[in-house]
Design an enzyme around this catalytic site. Structure first.
Site, PDB file in Angstrom:
ATOM      1  N   GLN A 199       0.815  -1.212   0.000  1.00 29.23           N
ATOM      2  CA  GLN A 199       0.000   0.000   0.000  1.00 29.23           C
ATOM      3  C   GLN A 199       0.849   1.263   0.000  1.00 29.23           C
ATOM      4  OE1 GLN A 199      -3.569  -0.053  -0.364  1.00 29.23           O
ATOM      5  NE2 GLN A 199      -2.689  -1.989  -1.007  1.00 29.23           N
ATOM      6  N   HIS A 255       1.639   3.138  -3.369  1.00 29.88           N
ATOM      7  CA  HIS A 255       0.610   3.862  -4.118  1.00 29.88           C
ATOM      8  C   HIS A 255       0.937   5.344  -4.268  1.00 29.88           C
ATOM      9  CE1 HIS A 255      -2.973   1.427  -5.040  1.00 29.88           C
ATOM     10  NE2 HIS A 255      -2.590   0.655  -4.050  1.00 29.88           N
ATOM     11  N   GLU A 264      -9.376   2.221   5.471  1.00 30.00           N
ATOM     12  CA  GLU A 264      -9.921   1.787   4.187  1.00 30.00           C
ATOM     13  C   GLU A 264      -9.805   0.261   4.065  1.00 30.00           C
ATOM     14  OE1 GLU A 264      -9.010   2.577  -0.586  1.00 30.00           O
ATOM     15  OE2 GLU A 264      -7.479   2.992   0.932  1.00 30.00           O
ATOM     16  N   HIS A 265      -8.595  -0.247   4.261  1.00 28.54           N
ATOM     17  CA  HIS A 265      -8.333  -1.689   4.217  1.00 28.54           C
ATOM     18  C   HIS A 265      -7.912  -2.163   5.603  1.00 28.54           C
ATOM     19  CE1 HIS A 265      -7.101  -0.133   0.148  1.00 28.54           C
ATOM     20  NE2 HIS A 265      -7.955  -1.080  -0.222  1.00 28.54           N
ATOM     21  N   ASP A 274      -7.826  -5.350  -4.339  1.00 22.19           N
ATOM     22  CA  ASP A 274      -7.556  -4.296  -5.320  1.00 22.19           C
ATOM     23  C   ASP A 274      -7.731  -4.786  -6.746  1.00 22.19           C
ATOM     24  OD1 ASP A 274      -7.015  -2.314  -3.510  1.00 22.19           O
ATOM     25  OD2 ASP A 274      -4.844  -2.376  -3.731  1.00 22.19           O
ATOM     26  N   HIS A 326     -51.977  21.099   5.306  1.00 25.07           N
ATOM     27  CA  HIS A 326     -51.770  19.654   5.414  1.00 25.07           C
ATOM     28  C   HIS A 326     -52.992  19.014   6.079  1.00 25.07           C
ATOM     29  CE1 HIS A 326     -47.582  20.436   4.462  1.00 25.07           C
ATOM     30  NE2 HIS A 326     -47.273  19.155   4.568  1.00 25.07           N
TER      31      HIS A 326
END
Length: 424
Positions: free
Chosen positions: A249, A252, A317-318, A351, A410
């Protein structure tokens, strides 16, 4: 009490005012001028100004022919897994109708959005998997028209494998356009491109800001930042595998975030040593090294309960869990985008190949949302009907409820039904 063996460097809040203004200017120009503005920015940023931004069937076929059979087979395998899981997710979304009171019927219908736009980033790496994730998923959800855009390799057009992936995933229209101008073109339309109802896909801070500004004119999936991984490990975990997954990771983006929460100090220290051993050998070490040194954290937790609390506070996230009892964490962790249970699964699987979607919440957004799925592309709409007798019962209560709020019109809409139905 948790012990921090490594902490991330504190970073001041990023000033995004220039990004905001730049994106605003591009969006406004594309909205006003259409393709002329797209062409201007495409030439400026990507050295790309083709006769047509739309990809023809002949161009798709040419890209297909350029790929080795093995590469096509691998792309097809990945897409099959993603399509199969999306189909199973779709089975869980269903229409329903229930009688909640005698004569009162309430229901819901699942209706796909009419059109969506998928943005497949280019940038540092050709993101084939983003084509799988953002085109297959809406098609399985029943979206009738899926437009896909990706930036050119500077001055050269779409990377052939990305183009093949977009076509094989089922995109109805494919355009070679990048960045903010592509998102604005899909949102507002341009010559030959009708506007879409929803935009999905990852990208850099300009893409994220464009989605933020376009939200409302169109729907969006989520606002994703740099990727994240958090691993919970114990003394049964393999430091070699832990280090490899963290670096997977870290490569990235220099701003990617990584965290190891270990129930064993020895495992944590051996993993840190393995990371330092591996980094110099890594082809992407320049990016991964900055990311790990600036953003990596290593924490020794005193108990499983503390590990869960730390992980949920991080809301990654992961989330990988490499412990003997990973099901405990599956049962107790609540804030994460996707969990990878046991040594046998890694974030790279999610992924690229295993079938779950890799468009996931970052920056603690996992506290309140999940990732991209078929559910993002459908609307759950409701309806109701009632018998005359049931409507009379409901109207009497509703009239009073409206009057409590001084909403007389109403209340009158209830009263006229009461007066009519009581006479029948």
């Amino acid at each position: 009490m948790a012990i921090y063996l490594k902490t991330a460097k504190a970073r001041p809040p990023e000033d995004l005012s220039d990004v905001t203004r730049t994106v605003q200017k591009i969006i406004r120009k594309v909205k006003q001028e259409g393709e002329a503005a797209v062409r201007y920015y495409s030439r400026k940023f990507d050295d790309w100004a083709p006769a047509s931004f739309k990809i023809s069937p002949d161009e798709i076929e040419a890209a297909r022919r350029k790929l080795a059979p093995g590469m096509k087979a691998d792309i097809d395998f990945c897409q099959t897994q993603i399509r199969n899981f999306a189909r199973e997710q779709m089975r869980t979304l269903r229409n329903l109708e229930v009688e909640t009171l005698p004569g009162v019927f309430l229901g819901q219908k699942i209706i796909p959005v009419a059109s969506s736009g998928s943005y497949i980033p280019g940038g540092r790496y050709p993101m084939l998997a983003s084509a799988h994730m953002t085109v297959i998923t809406p098609k399985v959800a029943g979206v009738g028209r899926v437009v896909a855009c990706t930036p050119p390799v500077r001055g050269e057009g779409i990377y052939p494998a990305t183009l093949y992936a977009m076509a094989a995933a089922g995109a109805d229209e494919i355009y070679c356009m990048g960045g903010v101008q592509a998102l604005a073109a899909m949102a507002f339309g341009m010559e030959g491109l009708a506007p879409v109802d929803m935009l999905v896909g990852a990208g850099n801070k300009y893409v994220a800001e464009a989605k933020r500004q376009l939200f409302g004119d169109v729907g969006i999936d989520l606002l994703a930042g740099p990727t994240e991984i958090l691993i919970i490990a114990d003394d049964a975990a393999d430091p070699v595998i832990l280090a490899a997954d963290i670096l997977g990771q870290a490569e990235h983006d220099p701003n990617s975030r990584q965290c190891l929460i270990s129930l064993s100090r020895q495992t944590a220290e051996r993993t840190m040593a393995e990371l330092e051993r591996r980094l110099p050998q890594l082809p992407t070490r320049e990016v991964a090294g900055i990311s790990w040194r600036h953003n990596g954290e290593v924490i020794v937790a005193a108990s499983r309960e503390e590990a869960v609390a730390l992980s949920d506070k991080w809301a990654p996230e992961h989330l990988e869990v490499q412990t003997d009892d990973w099901r405990y964490f599956l049962d107790h962790c609540t804030h994460y985008g996707s969990m990878f249970c046991g040594e046998e699964t890694t974030v790279a699987y999610g992924d690229k190949t295993i079938g779950t979607n890799h468009v996931l919440p970052t920056q603690r957004a996992a506290r309140y949302t999940g990732g991209l799925s078929v559910g993002k592309f459908v609307k759950t709409v409701t309806y109701q009907y009632a018998t005359r007798a049931a409507s009379l019962d409901i109207a009497r209560v509703c009239e009073r409820a409206c009057n409590y709020e001084n909403m007389s019109a109403h209340g009158i809409s209830c009263r006229v039904r009461i007066d009519k139905y009581e006479k029948e």
